[in-house]
Design a protein around this motif. Structure first.
Motif, PDB file in Angstrom:
ATOM      1  N   HIS A  16       0.848  -1.253   0.064  1.00  0.00           N
ATOM      2  CA  HIS A  16      -0.028   0.060  -0.005  1.00  0.00           C
ATOM      3  C   HIS A  16       0.864   1.078   0.025  1.00  0.00           C
ATOM      4  O   HIS A  16       0.513   2.402  -0.804  1.00  0.00           O
ATOM      5  CB  HIS A  16      -1.038  -0.024   1.275  1.00  0.00           C
ATOM      6  CG  HIS A  16      -2.071   1.119   1.146  1.00  0.00           C
ATOM      7  ND1 HIS A  16      -2.910   1.154   0.221  1.00  0.00           N
ATOM      8  CD2 HIS A  16      -2.308   2.044   1.948  1.00  0.00           C
ATOM      9  CE1 HIS A  16      -3.576   2.122   0.304  1.00  0.00           C
ATOM     10  NE2 HIS A  16      -3.468   2.644   1.535  1.00  0.00           N
ATOM     11  N   GLU A  17       2.016   1.192   0.714  1.00  0.00           N
ATOM     12  CA  GLU A  17       3.180   2.309   0.777  1.00  0.00           C
ATOM     13  C   GLU A  17       3.521   2.750  -0.506  1.00  0.00           C
ATOM     14  O   GLU A  17       3.667   3.818  -0.948  1.00  0.00           O
ATOM     15  CB  GLU A  17       3.987   2.276   1.967  1.00  0.00           C
ATOM     16  CG  GLU A  17       3.375   2.142   3.346  1.00  0.00           C
ATOM     17  CD  GLU A  17       2.758   3.506   3.860  1.00  0.00           C
ATOM     18  OE1 GLU A  17       2.465   4.307   3.088  1.00  0.00           O
ATOM     19  OE2 GLU A  17       2.190   3.365   5.136  1.00  0.00           O
ATOM     20  N   TRP A  18       4.025   1.462  -1.275  1.00  0.00           N
ATOM     21  CA  TRP A  18       4.315   1.619  -2.480  1.00  0.00           C
ATOM     22  C   TRP A  18       3.386   2.034  -3.566  1.00  0.00           C
ATOM     23  O   TRP A  18       3.930   2.949  -4.403  1.00  0.00           O
ATOM     24  CB  TRP A  18       5.055   0.258  -3.183  1.00  0.00           C
ATOM     25  CG  TRP A  18       6.199  -0.407  -2.560  1.00  0.00           C
ATOM     26  CD1 TRP A  18       6.311  -1.677  -2.114  1.00  0.00           C
ATOM     27  CD2 TRP A  18       7.498   0.244  -2.139  1.00  0.00           C
ATOM     28  NE1 TRP A  18       7.443  -1.931  -1.676  1.00  0.00           N
ATOM     29  CE2 TRP A  18       8.140  -0.978  -1.531  1.00  0.00           C
ATOM     30  CE3 TRP A  18       8.124   1.734  -2.157  1.00  0.00           C
ATOM     31  CZ2 TRP A  18       9.490  -0.571  -0.962  1.00  0.00           C
ATOM     32  CZ3 TRP A  18       9.207   1.604  -1.325  1.00  0.00           C
ATOM     33  CH2 TRP A  18      10.149   0.771  -1.129  1.00  0.00           C
ATOM     34  N   GLU A  49       5.984  10.780   2.457  1.00  0.00           N
ATOM     35  CA  GLU A  49       5.420  10.305   3.602  1.00  0.00           C
ATOM     36  C   GLU A  49       5.391   8.932   3.325  1.00  0.00           C
ATOM     37  O   GLU A  49       5.420   7.668   4.215  1.00  0.00           O
ATOM     38  CB  GLU A  49       4.211  10.919   3.994  1.00  0.00           C
ATOM     39  CG  GLU A  49       3.865  10.207   5.523  1.00  0.00           C
ATOM     40  CD  GLU A  49       2.399  10.948   6.141  1.00  0.00           C
ATOM     41  OE1 GLU A  49       2.363  11.928   6.382  1.00  0.00           O
ATOM     42  OE2 GLU A  49       1.315  10.056   6.080  1.00  0.00           O
ATOM     43  N   SER A  50       4.775   8.397   2.370  1.00  0.00           N
ATOM     44  CA  SER A  50       4.460   7.047   2.105  1.00  0.00           C
ATOM     45  C   SER A  50       5.787   6.164   1.870  1.00  0.00           C
ATOM     46  O   SER A  50       5.903   5.172   2.448  1.00  0.00           O
ATOM     47  CB  SER A  50       3.859   6.898   0.557  1.00  0.00           C
ATOM     48  OG  SER A  50       2.307   6.825   0.763  1.00  0.00           O
ATOM     49  N   PHE A  51       6.701   7.115   1.401  1.00  0.00           N
ATOM     50  CA  PHE A  51       8.194   6.372   1.193  1.00  0.00           C
ATOM     51  C   PHE A  51       8.829   6.188   2.520  1.00  0.00           C
ATOM     52  O   PHE A  51       9.371   5.109   2.830  1.00  0.00           O
ATOM     53  CB  PHE A  51       8.984   7.039   0.262  1.00  0.00           C
ATOM     54  CG  PHE A  51      10.572   6.501   0.124  1.00  0.00           C
ATOM     55  CD1 PHE A  51      10.672   5.300  -0.395  1.00  0.00           C
ATOM     56  CD2 PHE A  51      11.622   7.319   0.007  1.00  0.00           C
ATOM     57  CE1 PHE A  51      11.624   4.482  -0.521  1.00  0.00           C
ATOM     58  CE2 PHE A  51      13.009   6.948   0.080  1.00  0.00           C
ATOM     59  CZ  PHE A  51      12.911   5.392  -0.348  1.00  0.00           C
ATOM     60  N   GLY A  52       8.600   7.128   3.533  1.00  0.00           N
ATOM     61  CA  GLY A  52       9.014   7.228   4.795  1.00  0.00           C
ATOM     62  C   GLY A  52       8.445   5.941   5.366  1.00  0.00           C
ATOM     63  O   GLY A  52       9.251   5.148   6.130  1.00  0.00           O
ATOM     64  N   HIS A  53       7.271   5.558   5.317  1.00  0.00           N
ATOM     65  CA  HIS A  53       6.560   4.562   5.971  1.00  0.00           C
ATOM     66  C   HIS A  53       7.026   3.178   5.381  1.00  0.00           C
ATOM     67  O   HIS A  53       7.270   2.379   6.082  1.00  0.00           O
ATOM     68  CB  HIS A  53       5.096   4.497   5.966  1.00  0.00           C
ATOM     69  CG  HIS A  53       4.397   5.794   6.626  1.00  0.00           C
ATOM     70  ND1 HIS A  53       2.974   6.097   6.542  1.00  0.00           N
ATOM     71  CD2 HIS A  53       4.950   6.314   7.581  1.00  0.00           C
ATOM     72  CE1 HIS A  53       2.831   7.088   7.282  1.00  0.00           C
ATOM     73  NE2 HIS A  53       3.906   7.286   7.789  1.00  0.00           N
ATOM     74  N   ALA A  54       7.064   3.167   4.129  1.00  0.00           N
ATOM     75  CA  ALA A  54       7.903   2.173   3.423  1.00  0.00           C
ATOM     76  C   ALA A  54       9.021   1.768   3.951  1.00  0.00           C
ATOM     77  O   ALA A  54       9.474   0.387   4.039  1.00  0.00           O
ATOM     78  CB  ALA A  54       7.715   2.218   1.857  1.00  0.00           C
ATOM     79  N   GLU A 122      -0.141   8.728  12.076  1.00  0.00           N
ATOM     80  CA  GLU A 122       0.038   9.817  10.797  1.00  0.00           C
ATOM     81  C   GLU A 122      -1.078   9.298   9.487  1.00  0.00           C
ATOM     82  O   GLU A 122      -1.443  10.294   8.937  1.00  0.00           O
ATOM     83  CB  GLU A 122       1.470   9.537  10.165  1.00  0.00           C
ATOM     84  CG  GLU A 122       2.610  10.157  11.290  1.00  0.00           C
ATOM     85  CD  GLU A 122       3.865  10.033  10.469  1.00  0.00           C
ATOM     86  OE1 GLU A 122       4.795  10.329  11.425  1.00  0.00           O
ATOM     87  OE2 GLU A 122       4.326   9.525   9.463  1.00  0.00           O
ATOM     88  N   GLU A 123      -1.498   8.031   9.519  1.00  0.00           N
ATOM     89  CA  GLU A 123      -2.387   7.798   8.692  1.00  0.00           C
ATOM     90  C   GLU A 123      -3.593   8.374   8.761  1.00  0.00           C
ATOM     91  O   GLU A 123      -4.403   8.968   8.022  1.00  0.00           O
ATOM     92  CB  GLU A 123      -2.528   6.086   8.521  1.00  0.00           C
ATOM     93  CG  GLU A 123      -1.322   5.544   8.106  1.00  0.00           C
ATOM     94  CD  GLU A 123      -0.421   5.654   6.951  1.00  0.00           C
ATOM     95  OE1 GLU A 123      -1.171   6.593   6.090  1.00  0.00           O
ATOM     96  OE2 GLU A 123       0.464   4.946   6.429  1.00  0.00           O
ATOM     97  N   GLN A 124      -4.064   8.350  10.234  1.00  0.00           N
ATOM     98  CA  GLN A 124      -5.183   9.076  10.435  1.00  0.00           C
ATOM     99  C   GLN A 124      -5.281  10.516  10.328  1.00  0.00           C
ATOM    100  O   GLN A 124      -6.373  11.211   9.947  1.00  0.00           O
ATOM    101  CB  GLN A 124      -5.427   8.638  12.076  1.00  0.00           C
ATOM    102  CG  GLN A 124      -6.998   9.351  12.450  1.00  0.00           C
ATOM    103  CD  GLN A 124      -8.057   8.929  11.795  1.00  0.00           C
ATOM    104  OE1 GLN A 124      -8.226   7.653  11.799  1.00  0.00           O
ATOM    105  NE2 GLN A 124      -8.914   9.718  11.515  1.00  0.00           N
TER     106      GLN A 124
HETATM  107 FE   LIG Z   1       1.685   5.202   5.113  1.00  0.00          FE
END
Ligand SMILES: [Fe+2]
Length: 154
Positions: A16-18, A49-54, A122-124
């Motif tokens: 999902h993050e990718w 942010e997505s890459f950070g979570h990934a 962070e997603e919320q």
């Molecule tokens: Fe995320």
């Protein structure tokens, strides 16, 4: 804790993050007109942010003995800003759901719970932000536009 089940769910989160990296980046690249001034940076920040979570999740999967996925899910594309905002809200809401599921599986491992809670928060925040943006931009049109999910940019 069932480590294998946790790894599998974390890999769903990673996919999902990718997806977020590609979806938000593209949205930032293609936006034109006066709204570009505001949203190009916003979308690229969300891609980061997505890459950070990934990075966090991929590292954790490897630490748990799993193999981090290199796959992603379908990217939703549009040139209609309201549609893009709706896709973004759906994206963030799905992330909340996925990390909540991971949290259920991580029960018993306090450090992993805290790790996932930090991301979940962070997603919320993302859900809250896009909810407010859509309220400002005209919810009605956006929710109608959201029903055409999956349309390709042309
Ligand atoms: Fe995320």
């Amino acid at each position: 804790m069932d480590t294998q089940a946790v790894i599998e769910q974390l890999n769903e989160c990673l996919k999902h993050e990718w997806t977020g990296v590609a979806q938000y980046s593209q949205a930032g690249f293609i936006i034109e007109g006066v709204l570009r001034q505001v949203y190009a940076e916003k979308f690229l920040e969300d891609a980061e942010e997505s890459f950070g979570h990934a990075k966090l999740v991929g590292d954790k999967i490897a630490a748990l003995g799993g193999v981090p996925s290199v796959l992603r899910n379908e990217v939703k594309q549009s040139r209609d800003i309201l549609e893009v905002l709706q896709f973004s809200l759906e994206f963030e809401a799905k992330a909340v759901e996925m990390y909540n599921r991971a949290l259920e599986l991580a029960e018993g491992d306090r450090a992993l719970v805290v790790f996932l809670e930090d991301i979940l928060k962070e997603e919320q925040d993302g859900v809250d932000e896009y909810t407010k943006l859509l309220r400002d931009s005209g919810q009605h049109e956006a929710s109608q536009a959201g029903q055409q999910a999956g349309k390709k940019v042309s």
